[in-house]
Write an enzyme that holds these catalytic residues in place. Structure first.
Site, PDB file in Angstrom:
ATOM      1  N   LYS A   3     -11.681   4.508   1.705  1.00 33.52           N
ATOM      2  CA  LYS A   3     -10.575   3.711   1.217  1.00 33.52           C
ATOM      3  C   LYS A   3     -11.156   2.321   0.340  1.00 33.52           C
ATOM      4  CE  LYS A   3      -6.085   1.546   2.607  1.00 33.52           C
ATOM      5  NZ  LYS A   3      -5.230   1.403   3.813  1.00 33.52           N
ATOM      6  N   GLU A  53       0.809  -1.325   0.147  1.00 38.88           N
ATOM      7  CA  GLU A  53       0.008  -0.039  -0.025  1.00 38.88           C
ATOM      8  C   GLU A  53       0.938   1.349   0.051  1.00 38.88           C
ATOM      9  OE1 GLU A  53      -4.006  -0.517   2.471  1.00 38.88           O
ATOM     10  OE2 GLU A  53      -2.278  -1.389   3.774  1.00 38.88           O
ATOM     11  N   GLU A  70      -7.447   6.377  10.372  1.00 38.95           N
ATOM     12  CA  GLU A  70      -7.872   7.222  11.313  1.00 38.95           C
ATOM     13  C   GLU A  70      -6.970   8.565  11.693  1.00 38.95           C
ATOM     14  OE1 GLU A  70      -9.288   3.177  12.440  1.00 38.95           O
ATOM     15  OE2 GLU A  70      -7.720   3.875  11.327  1.00 38.95           O
TER      16      GLU A  70
END
Length: 121
Positions: A100, A23, A75
């Protein structure tokens, strides 16, 4: 009297946020919704942009955060975005959602969303 709202929905930017190495290397698209709570009456009374939040500039600032320094958790990203919104003096409260949609989840899903609400201290 409850505050007025300015809402920016569906802001898209590419970021490298996530726990997995892939990612952070490849990146992915994130989608941001932000609702700012403020009194727009002074801006409306004087037809004065300086008395409110310029949503075009806000969109650019939020996109820079998404495109900027990677974090592990969305977050944390949401918190950083909320801080940008609260930097505007007129804003008393903000609600930020970070979507996401390409999260690495091995089962079918539509979206992952973290929503936070923050207020001026």
């Amino acid at each position: 009297m409850s505050p007025d709202r300015i809402t920016l929905k569906g802001l898209r930017a590419r970021g490298r946020h996530g726990v997995l190495a892939a990612e952070r290397e490849l990146g992915q698209e994130f989608v941001v919704d932000a609702t700012l709570f403020l009194d727009t009456a002074p801006a409306a009374a004087g037809d004065d942009l300086t008395m409110t939040v310029h949503y075009g500039e806000l969109a650019e600032a939020l996109a820079k955060v998404v495109e900027g320094e990677p974090v592990r958790l969305i977050e944390t990203l949401a918190q950083r975005l909320a801080e940008v919104c609260l930097a505007h003096e007129a804003v008393c409260r903000v609600e930020v959602s970070v979507h996401k949609p390409a999260a690495p989840i091995p089962v079918p899903f539509d979206d992952v969303v973290v929503t936070i609400e923050r207020s001026r201290a």
